[in-house]
Scaffold this motif. Sequence first.
Motif, PDB file in Angstrom:
ATOM      1  N   LEU A 297       0.918  -1.115  -0.007  1.00 29.94           N
ATOM      2  CA  LEU A 297      -0.088   0.103   0.032  1.00 29.94           C
ATOM      3  C   LEU A 297       0.960   1.258  -0.048  1.00 29.94           C
ATOM      4  O   LEU A 297       0.439   2.184  -0.788  1.00 29.94           O
ATOM      5  CB  LEU A 297      -0.910   0.028   1.190  1.00 29.94           C
ATOM      6  CG  LEU A 297      -2.010   1.247   1.341  1.00 29.94           C
ATOM      7  CD1 LEU A 297      -3.256   0.606   1.942  1.00 29.94           C
ATOM      8  CD2 LEU A 297      -1.375   2.127   2.550  1.00 29.94           C
ATOM      9  N   MET A 298       1.771   1.305   0.733  1.00 30.28           N
ATOM     10  CA  MET A 298       2.794   2.638   1.076  1.00 30.28           C
ATOM     11  C   MET A 298       3.798   2.791  -0.214  1.00 30.28           C
ATOM     12  O   MET A 298       3.862   3.788  -0.595  1.00 30.28           O
ATOM     13  CB  MET A 298       3.641   2.341   2.282  1.00 30.28           C
ATOM     14  CG  MET A 298       2.835   2.663   3.518  1.00 30.28           C
ATOM     15  SD  MET A 298       2.029   4.214   3.524  1.00 30.28           S
ATOM     16  CE  MET A 298       1.006   4.194   4.985  1.00 30.28           C
ATOM     17  N   SER A 299       3.974   1.467  -0.869  1.00 30.87           N
ATOM     18  CA  SER A 299       4.958   1.728  -2.025  1.00 30.87           C
ATOM     19  C   SER A 299       4.169   2.172  -3.185  1.00 30.87           C
ATOM     20  O   SER A 299       4.550   2.776  -4.002  1.00 30.87           O
ATOM     21  CB  SER A 299       5.326   0.175  -2.355  1.00 30.87           C
ATOM     22  OG  SER A 299       6.312  -0.383  -1.378  1.00 30.87           O
ATOM     23  N   LEU A 300       2.770   1.335  -3.114  1.00 34.58           N
ATOM     24  CA  LEU A 300       1.969   2.104  -4.406  1.00 34.58           C
ATOM     25  C   LEU A 300       1.856   3.686  -4.349  1.00 34.58           C
ATOM     26  O   LEU A 300       1.954   4.451  -5.484  1.00 34.58           O
ATOM     27  CB  LEU A 300       0.699   1.534  -4.458  1.00 34.58           C
ATOM     28  CG  LEU A 300      -0.275   1.947  -5.360  1.00 34.58           C
ATOM     29  CD1 LEU A 300       0.069   1.733  -6.790  1.00 34.58           C
ATOM     30  CD2 LEU A 300      -1.901   1.238  -5.211  1.00 34.58           C
ATOM     31  N   SER A 301       1.765   4.253  -3.298  1.00 35.24           N
ATOM     32  CA  SER A 301       1.594   5.816  -3.069  1.00 35.24           C
ATOM     33  C   SER A 301       2.929   6.411  -3.257  1.00 35.24           C
ATOM     34  O   SER A 301       2.839   7.298  -4.148  1.00 35.24           O
ATOM     35  CB  SER A 301       1.013   5.956  -1.755  1.00 35.24           C
ATOM     36  OG  SER A 301       0.860   7.425  -1.455  1.00 35.24           O
ATOM     37  N   TRP A 302       3.965   6.147  -2.589  1.00 37.21           N
ATOM     38  CA  TRP A 302       5.045   6.731  -2.473  1.00 37.21           C
ATOM     39  C   TRP A 302       6.272   6.475  -3.626  1.00 37.21           C
ATOM     40  O   TRP A 302       6.765   7.491  -4.092  1.00 37.21           O
ATOM     41  CB  TRP A 302       5.850   6.675  -1.124  1.00 37.21           C
ATOM     42  CG  TRP A 302       5.044   7.340  -0.002  1.00 37.21           C
ATOM     43  CD1 TRP A 302       4.555   6.397   0.883  1.00 37.21           C
ATOM     44  CD2 TRP A 302       4.827   8.780   0.253  1.00 37.21           C
ATOM     45  NE1 TRP A 302       3.742   7.555   1.643  1.00 37.21           N
ATOM     46  CE2 TRP A 302       3.986   8.867   1.385  1.00 37.21           C
ATOM     47  CE3 TRP A 302       5.276   9.724  -0.598  1.00 37.21           C
ATOM     48  CZ2 TRP A 302       3.568   9.858   1.953  1.00 37.21           C
ATOM     49  CZ3 TRP A 302       4.800  11.163   0.046  1.00 37.21           C
ATOM     50  CH2 TRP A 302       3.788  11.014   0.983  1.00 37.21           C
ATOM     51  N   LYS A 303       6.143   5.339  -4.291  1.00 38.68           N
ATOM     52  CA  LYS A 303       7.016   4.868  -5.142  1.00 38.68           C
ATOM     53  C   LYS A 303       6.474   5.109  -6.495  1.00 38.68           C
ATOM     54  O   LYS A 303       7.285   5.180  -7.577  1.00 38.68           O
ATOM     55  CB  LYS A 303       7.659   3.497  -4.931  1.00 38.68           C
ATOM     56  CG  LYS A 303       8.535   3.465  -3.674  1.00 38.68           C
ATOM     57  CD  LYS A 303       8.910   1.854  -3.606  1.00 38.68           C
ATOM     58  CE  LYS A 303       9.992   1.669  -2.466  1.00 38.68           C
ATOM     59  NZ  LYS A 303      10.179   0.240  -2.221  1.00 38.68           N
ATOM     60  N   TYR A 304       5.208   4.938  -6.807  1.00 39.26           N
ATOM     61  CA  TYR A 304       4.770   5.057  -8.263  1.00 39.26           C
ATOM     62  C   TYR A 304       3.570   6.133  -8.261  1.00 39.26           C
ATOM     63  O   TYR A 304       3.885   7.031  -9.065  1.00 39.26           O
ATOM     64  CB  TYR A 304       3.857   3.526  -8.474  1.00 39.26           C
ATOM     65  CG  TYR A 304       4.881   2.508  -8.153  1.00 39.26           C
ATOM     66  CD1 TYR A 304       5.530   2.204  -9.188  1.00 39.26           C
ATOM     67  CD2 TYR A 304       4.826   1.907  -7.071  1.00 39.26           C
ATOM     68  CE1 TYR A 304       6.346   0.922  -9.106  1.00 39.26           C
ATOM     69  CE2 TYR A 304       5.845   0.754  -6.877  1.00 39.26           C
ATOM     70  CZ  TYR A 304       6.522   0.218  -8.160  1.00 39.26           C
ATOM     71  OH  TYR A 304       7.590  -0.865  -8.049  1.00 39.26           O
ATOM     72  N   LEU A 305       2.535   6.334  -7.484  1.00 41.08           N
ATOM     73  CA  LEU A 305       1.298   7.143  -7.656  1.00 41.08           C
ATOM     74  C   LEU A 305       1.994   8.583  -7.705  1.00 41.08           C
ATOM     75  O   LEU A 305       1.756   9.429  -8.457  1.00 41.08           O
ATOM     76  CB  LEU A 305       0.165   7.086  -6.717  1.00 41.08           C
ATOM     77  CG  LEU A 305      -0.531   5.781  -7.079  1.00 41.08           C
ATOM     78  CD1 LEU A 305      -1.771   5.837  -6.331  1.00 41.08           C
ATOM     79  CD2 LEU A 305      -0.902   5.508  -8.565  1.00 41.08           C
ATOM     80  N   THR A 306       2.742   8.883  -6.620  1.00 38.00           N
ATOM     81  CA  THR A 306       3.177  10.297  -6.487  1.00 38.00           C
ATOM     82  C   THR A 306       4.191  10.654  -7.372  1.00 38.00           C
ATOM     83  O   THR A 306       4.112  11.880  -7.936  1.00 38.00           O
ATOM     84  CB  THR A 306       3.898  10.534  -4.826  1.00 38.00           C
ATOM     85  OG1 THR A 306       2.941  10.055  -3.861  1.00 38.00           O
ATOM     86  CG2 THR A 306       4.390  11.785  -4.722  1.00 38.00           C
ATOM     87  N   PRO A 307       5.228   9.895  -7.645  1.00 35.47           N
ATOM     88  CA  PRO A 307       6.106  10.304  -8.889  1.00 35.47           C
ATOM     89  C   PRO A 307       5.430  10.564 -10.138  1.00 35.47           C
ATOM     90  O   PRO A 307       5.739  11.471 -10.750  1.00 35.47           O
ATOM     91  CB  PRO A 307       7.182   9.229  -8.970  1.00 35.47           C
ATOM     92  CG  PRO A 307       7.024   8.657  -7.614  1.00 35.47           C
ATOM     93  CD  PRO A 307       5.683   8.780  -6.897  1.00 35.47           C
ATOM     94  N   ILE A 308       4.507   9.628 -10.469  1.00 40.95           N
ATOM     95  CA  ILE A 308       3.958   9.694 -11.763  1.00 40.95           C
ATOM     96  C   ILE A 308       3.048  11.007 -11.787  1.00 40.95           C
ATOM     97  O   ILE A 308       2.851  11.891 -12.674  1.00 40.95           O
ATOM     98  CB  ILE A 308       2.878   8.536 -11.905  1.00 40.95           C
ATOM     99  CG1 ILE A 308       3.837   7.395 -12.038  1.00 40.95           C
ATOM    100  CG2 ILE A 308       2.108   8.726 -12.981  1.00 40.95           C
ATOM    101  CD1 ILE A 308       2.904   5.880 -12.226  1.00 40.95           C
ATOM    102  N   ALA A 309       2.243  11.211 -10.504  1.00 40.23           N
ATOM    103  CA  ALA A 309       1.625  12.731 -10.584  1.00 40.23           C
ATOM    104  C   ALA A 309       2.315  14.003 -10.535  1.00 40.23           C
ATOM    105  O   ALA A 309       1.996  14.778 -11.094  1.00 40.23           O
ATOM    106  CB  ALA A 309       0.717  12.620  -9.111  1.00 40.23           C
ATOM    107  N   ILE A 310       3.386  13.690  -9.941  1.00 43.49           N
ATOM    108  CA  ILE A 310       4.397  15.056  -9.946  1.00 43.49           C
ATOM    109  C   ILE A 310       4.731  15.145 -11.776  1.00 43.49           C
ATOM    110  O   ILE A 310       4.801  16.246 -12.169  1.00 43.49           O
ATOM    111  CB  ILE A 310       5.639  14.785  -9.548  1.00 43.49           C
ATOM    112  CG1 ILE A 310       5.378  14.835  -7.688  1.00 43.49           C
ATOM    113  CG2 ILE A 310       6.678  15.711  -9.641  1.00 43.49           C
ATOM    114  CD1 ILE A 310       6.368  14.498  -6.922  1.00 43.49           C
ATOM    115  N   ILE A 311       5.153  14.056 -12.474  1.00 44.05           N
ATOM    116  CA  ILE A 311       5.522  14.298 -14.033  1.00 44.05           C
ATOM    117  C   ILE A 311       4.393  14.475 -14.627  1.00 44.05           C
ATOM    118  O   ILE A 311       4.370  15.396 -15.612  1.00 44.05           O
ATOM    119  CB  ILE A 311       5.760  12.611 -14.148  1.00 44.05           C
ATOM    120  CG1 ILE A 311       7.264  12.303 -13.708  1.00 44.05           C
ATOM    121  CG2 ILE A 311       5.920  12.836 -15.719  1.00 44.05           C
ATOM    122  CD1 ILE A 311       7.692  10.797 -14.235  1.00 44.05           C
ATOM    123  N   MET A 312       3.127  14.209 -14.205  1.00 49.35           N
ATOM    124  CA  MET A 312       1.896  14.368 -15.009  1.00 49.35           C
ATOM    125  C   MET A 312       1.486  15.849 -14.637  1.00 49.35           C
ATOM    126  O   MET A 312       1.084  16.884 -15.616  1.00 49.35           O
ATOM    127  CB  MET A 312       0.689  13.706 -14.517  1.00 49.35           C
ATOM    128  CG  MET A 312       0.785  12.339 -15.073  1.00 49.35           C
ATOM    129  SD  MET A 312       1.359  12.004 -16.717  1.00 49.35           S
ATOM    130  CE  MET A 312      -0.137  12.993 -17.601  1.00 49.35           C
TER     131      MET A 312
END
Length: 325
Positions: A297-312
Amino acid sequence: MISFGFYLGFLLIFVVFAVYAERKTAAFIQNRLGPMEVGPKGILQTIADLLKMLQKEDIRANAVDIVPFLIAPFIVFAAVFTGYSVLPLNGELSGSSISSGIFFLLAIVSLDVLGILMAGWASNNKYSLYGAMRAVAQIVSYEVPLGLSVLCVIILTGTLNLQTVSLQQFGNGMLSWNILQYPVLIIPFIIFFISGLAESNRTPFDLPESESELIGGYHTEYSGFRWGIFMLSEYGMMLLLSILGAILFFGGWNSPFSNILDGPIWGTFWLLIKALLLIFVQIWIRWTFPRLRVDQLMSLSWKYLTPIAIIMLFVCSLWKLWIIS
């Protein structure tokens, strides 16, 4: 305010039918019968459960910290329900037309973590406390990608007013919706939807209430009406985020057909239909995917969703500059 009263009445009715719909959807997906005895096709089962819940004794353990224990459910509900005050129902009924409506909604809803933490701590129960800490960690973590995905819409629309966002999507039916006007918003919507599931503690993000190891999480010690307030808040959060998603990405109260079936009543109808479709997808996901582990759960948020959201966010900024130029 009329819209505030409308949402309160609709929320209460929505929860009754949403619980029934979720049971029937789960039964269909998992090849079971679901409710079928109370009323035709079991349609009165949820009402019977509601009446049973209201008659249950308000049990409190001797060691609870009584004041925060009693008020925690109402803090959670108040935080969630206050967010409805800025949602536009249609072109003529916009709720509180503050210029920073999106910011207000995200800020006030985030206060529900205070009620959750109070409930877990005041219960004086290690399972409740573990559940509360999980819930707070999860909600705070997923507020980051959720906020970044909403910020992508703000950059492209240039406003924090939800009614203005809806008005900008008026005119050409579905072609005017933000997600079709700006295809770059497809990924931010996916991030918004996943984060919304986590904010609502819905499967596969229901770790705070994982019955196998935490009994019932932060509301383990609650019974009767106070437990019902937590459940009402959960479904209220589902509806709130679904309406917000419909406004930000799918045209809000605007008709999917160009200049057809428009007007205040139709506007409210289209907004709620879009929201209910998103809720159906949430129910579908709940009974399809297994629960995540805490580390996943934490990996999905901090390692994937947040970086992708910053790129978007960066991509949407470039898109906006390209439109302006």
